[in-house]
Design an enzyme around this catalytic site. Sequence first.
Site, mmCIF file in Angstrom:
data_model
loop_
_atom_site.group_PDB
_atom_site.id
_atom_site.type_symbol
_atom_site.label_atom_id
_atom_site.label_comp_id
_atom_site.label_asym_id
_atom_site.label_seq_id
_atom_site.Cartn_x
_atom_site.Cartn_y
_atom_site.Cartn_z
ATOM 1 N N LYS A 105 52.236 -28.529 42.310
ATOM 2 C CA LYS A 105 53.685 -28.370 42.059
ATOM 3 C C LYS A 105 54.035 -28.783 40.633
ATOM 4 O O LYS A 105 53.598 -29.842 40.167
ATOM 5 C CB LYS A 105 54.478 -29.254 43.037
ATOM 6 C CG LYS A 105 55.979 -29.304 42.754
ATOM 7 C CD LYS A 105 56.710 -30.027 43.865
ATOM 8 C CE LYS A 105 58.202 -30.100 43.614
ATOM 9 N NZ LYS A 105 58.588 -31.196 42.757
ATOM 10 N N HIS A 144 61.002 -29.200 38.231
ATOM 11 C CA HIS A 144 61.403 -30.464 38.864
ATOM 12 C C HIS A 144 62.938 -30.555 38.947
ATOM 13 O O HIS A 144 63.527 -31.621 38.832
ATOM 14 C CB HIS A 144 60.845 -31.638 38.057
ATOM 15 C CG HIS A 144 60.440 -32.818 38.889
ATOM 16 N ND1 HIS A 144 59.137 -33.104 39.206
ATOM 17 C CD2 HIS A 144 61.151 -33.818 39.448
ATOM 18 C CE1 HIS A 144 59.072 -34.222 39.910
ATOM 19 N NE2 HIS A 144 60.290 -34.673 40.075
ATOM 20 N N SER A 175 57.785 -37.031 49.916
ATOM 21 C CA SER A 175 57.429 -37.587 48.609
ATOM 22 C C SER A 175 56.544 -38.819 48.771
ATOM 23 O O SER A 175 56.731 -39.618 49.688
ATOM 24 C CB SER A 175 58.712 -37.989 47.865
ATOM 25 O OG SER A 175 58.388 -38.771 46.739
ATOM 26 N N TYR A 188 51.688 -38.197 43.674
ATOM 27 C CA TYR A 188 51.702 -38.362 42.222
ATOM 28 C C TYR A 188 50.380 -39.012 41.861
ATOM 29 O O TYR A 188 49.692 -39.577 42.724
ATOM 30 C CB TYR A 188 52.856 -39.274 41.791
ATOM 31 C CG TYR A 188 54.207 -38.607 41.739
ATOM 32 C CD1 TYR A 188 54.458 -37.535 40.898
ATOM 33 C CD2 TYR A 188 55.278 -39.089 42.509
ATOM 34 C CE1 TYR A 188 55.708 -36.948 40.829
ATOM 35 C CE2 TYR A 188 56.532 -38.514 42.445
ATOM 36 C CZ TYR A 188 56.746 -37.442 41.611
ATOM 37 O OH TYR A 188 57.983 -36.857 41.530
ATOM 38 N N THR A 235 51.966 -33.208 42.512
ATOM 39 C CA THR A 235 52.981 -32.888 41.499
ATOM 40 C C THR A 235 52.422 -33.225 40.127
ATOM 41 O O THR A 235 52.008 -34.369 39.879
ATOM 42 C CB THR A 235 54.281 -33.674 41.778
ATOM 43 O OG1 THR A 235 54.765 -33.275 43.052
ATOM 44 C CG2 THR A 235 55.346 -33.401 40.728
HETATM 45 C C1 FNR Z 1 63.124 -34.815 43.207
HETATM 46 N N1 FNR Z 1 61.950 -34.118 42.995
HETATM 47 C C2 FNR Z 1 60.734 -34.687 43.284
HETATM 48 N N2 FNR Z 1 59.586 -33.984 43.191
HETATM 49 C C3 FNR Z 1 58.418 -34.517 43.542
HETATM 50 O O1 FNR Z 1 57.386 -33.854 43.459
HETATM 51 N N3 FNR Z 1 58.357 -35.808 43.998
HETATM 52 C C4 FNR Z 1 59.455 -36.582 44.110
HETATM 53 O O2 FNR Z 1 59.392 -37.729 44.519
HETATM 54 C C5 FNR Z 1 60.699 -36.030 43.727
HETATM 55 N N4 FNR Z 1 61.838 -36.758 43.805
HETATM 56 C C6 FNR Z 1 63.050 -36.161 43.607
HETATM 57 C C7 FNR Z 1 64.211 -36.875 43.842
HETATM 58 C C8 FNR Z 1 65.443 -36.247 43.720
HETATM 59 C C9 FNR Z 1 66.686 -37.023 44.005
HETATM 60 C C10 FNR Z 1 65.509 -34.893 43.354
HETATM 61 C C11 FNR Z 1 66.828 -34.190 43.244
HETATM 62 C C12 FNR Z 1 64.358 -34.196 43.093
HETATM 63 C C13 FNR Z 1 61.997 -32.694 42.580
HETATM 64 C C14 FNR Z 1 62.101 -31.783 43.799
HETATM 65 O O3 FNR Z 1 60.942 -31.812 44.562
HETATM 66 C C15 FNR Z 1 62.369 -30.348 43.406
HETATM 67 O O4 FNR Z 1 61.404 -29.938 42.493
HETATM 68 C C16 FNR Z 1 63.754 -30.111 42.814
HETATM 69 O O5 FNR Z 1 64.711 -30.918 43.416
HETATM 70 C C17 FNR Z 1 64.147 -28.671 43.015
HETATM 71 O O6 FNR Z 1 65.348 -28.408 42.395
HETATM 72 P P1 FNR Z 1 66.770 -28.333 43.133
HETATM 73 O O7 FNR Z 1 66.644 -27.470 44.364
HETATM 74 O O8 FNR Z 1 67.141 -29.733 43.430
HETATM 75 O O9 FNR Z 1 67.633 -27.725 42.064
#
Ligand code: FNR
Length: 743
Positions: free
Chosen positions: A607, A631, A482, A504, A530
């Site tokens: 994404k 997400h 990330s 981002y 993203t």
């Molecule tokens: C995320 N996700 C996320 N996505 C992204 O593009 N950049 C980010 O910094 C983050 N940060 C983030 C933190 C936390 C704690 C979570 C749980 C999720 C979203 C992540 O990439 C992903 O899309 C989802 O977590 C997928 O869903 P599941 O497998 O957690 O249900």
Amino acid sequence: MKTPHDFSVSYVEFNVRDLDAASAELTGRYGFRIAGRASSADAESFLLRQGRISLVLTRTLSEAHPAAARVRAHGDGVGDIAMSTADVEGAFRAAVAGGARPVTEPHRRPDGRMTATINGFGDVVHTLVEDDPARPAALPPGFTALDGEERGRADEVLEEIDHFAVCVEPGQLRPTVDYYVRAFGFQLTFEERISVGAQAMDSKVVQSASDGVTFTVIEPVTTGEPGQIDGFLKNHGGPGVQHVAFRAADIVTAVSALRDRGVEFLSTPDAYYRRLADRIQLSRHLPGELQRLNVLVDEDHDGQLFQIFTRSTHPRGTLFFEVIERLGARTFGSGNITALYEAVEAERTGSQSQAPAEATGPRPHTDRPTNPVPHTDPPVCLGDFAEAAAAALSQEVWDFVEGGSGTELTLAANRTGLDRIRIVPRVLSGGPECTTATRLVGAEASMPVAVAPMAYQRLVHPEGERATAAAAVAAGVPFALSMLSSEPVEKVTEFGGTVWFQLYWLRDRGAVGELVRRAEDAGCAALMVTVDVPRMGRRPRDIRNGLALPAGVAAAHLGRGGRSLAHDRRPGVSAVAEHTGEMFAPALSWDDLARLREETRLPLIVKGILDPRDAARAAALGADAVVVSNHGGRQLDGAVASVDMLPEIRDAVPESCRVLLDSGIRSGTDVVKALALGATGVLLGRPVLWGLGAGGADGVRDVLSLLAEELRCALTLAGCGDPAGAHELRIAGDPGARNGAVV
Ligand code: FNR
């Protein structure tokens, strides 16, 4: 103006039988260096230094030396707590007038400094050393420096002596405290009774005028059962110093270094950390970090303190050390003493094998695993890791990981969407053994799974993204880092493997360009932009918790990776969301995406797409892959489950544009479902953080290898020899399915 009562600790003298062994222990394990030496006809001594701490180790060579009787009576132990004072004669006279027994009258040493010795508690004495308590001389009187032989100072983690814990016989607490008040002008600053089960002890704290010398004096309460203080008095053979507490600026660094060098610490029951969040809102350090290291936390009106006790290596179990970090707190962790003694009692009653003499000092749970292990042993599904992580993490961090936006409708829909789908297995395919290996966006992967980008992983484990990256390399899957990671990309690509850098869109467009270059230079294999966060979704759990980053966790790629709005804790506000609002550009457009495509030769993954029209446009702009994602239910609450849109999106983009799916993947069969619906692979989100919270890199590796095993099983049972075979499967239960009959 210096008064005779303005004392500080000059040095602590330990009487030891084996000088080489004792100095090897303190230099090798605790990081002291030998800085000086003294010898006479009847004793030889080493001076050990670290920070502002001076320890003297003395071995007697003749029975005539006063320390010889002490060693006979107690074994190795503290014999002299020497105190610096600007006025030795004045301090000596005042002490004697206050009832002190002189041991050596004031006299000037050959080096010109005055010293005198008077009695303290039991047979421990106090040598008074002429010195400026604020700027003490480098060497105690009589020592010569060993400059040439000193070891380097690089690994010094202990700063100064915080206090001495002194055990006295029943009825001696009050007289001992009165003595220090009368003879040395100390002040009684704290007193309390601590009861644990049927045992109890009374404790009082006395401190010299400017807090330079502190004793916590403890006596057993005789009405209870004999306990650890009684044990100390019996095994030590009377009153004495039970432990010396060393102050550290950062207990996590200090304890990690000491552990690495072989110091063993007492452990603490997991239940202590489960209750920690209810007891204390941590101002520093991560709960998972403290639990991993077994550090205890306490709080008083002035602030917090962190402490841990070493396992006694003394043959009688009568001497150990404490490491303490003070964040304002002025007390001594009495809240923890109960927890500590409970832990010790649990061990005492749980283990019959200890020799009685060993059972007296606090003892560790030697058989406790370093990493908390899920309740089912071994874990049999990814959910088992969630249980272990929930126990290891504070409520606030757990909610940050688990929570979704709004009423968490979309979070739930991700699961119902996947659960609704049924695989139609093939039989008698008679292929060779199943493999899970595949290619994902140009990279070899051991299975069609990559680790999703997830922010601030050091909240979950002190090794954060580095642990996750190491585990992903071990498992052979790509790791998406990330942009909001708490470790910089260069430290993550160090492990090798396939790293995708997630971007981002920042208000500062120049900073985005710099990050693209930085990711390329660091060796990232793809960029993942993203697109579903024009602002952060409203996440009620984080708002209620007033989520903020603790000191020590920061967005490594933003600003200078230091303090930011994300650290600004305020009730009813998610400081983390406020921070992203401040940094993120709300209006990312297709033109921006087109420019990014031109800016980098790396494969581009987009994404956060749910509408097939957006997927088609991203592909037309040159995206190498799209991630169908909501997400993890953290952005628009009420958005469609991502799996429900997968077939249409697969149909909307050309074959050359890969389609990945995330949000809700929790098992090998979920992966097969995604493949059957046209995905090349999936991103795994929260289960990775469960592994990280439960056991750091090992935990993540276990999560990934369990998922691989589940996937191999599901592919085999579905009659597929490899992930590509799963694309040919029919599925049932989803009207939008590509091969789609509802059967
Ligand atoms: C995320 N996700 C996320 N996505 C992204 O593009 N950049 C980010 O910094 C983050 N940060 C983030 C933190 C936390 C704690 C979570 C749980 C999720 C979203 C992540 O990439 C992903 O899309 C989802 O977590 C997928 O869903 P599941 O497998 O957690 O249900």
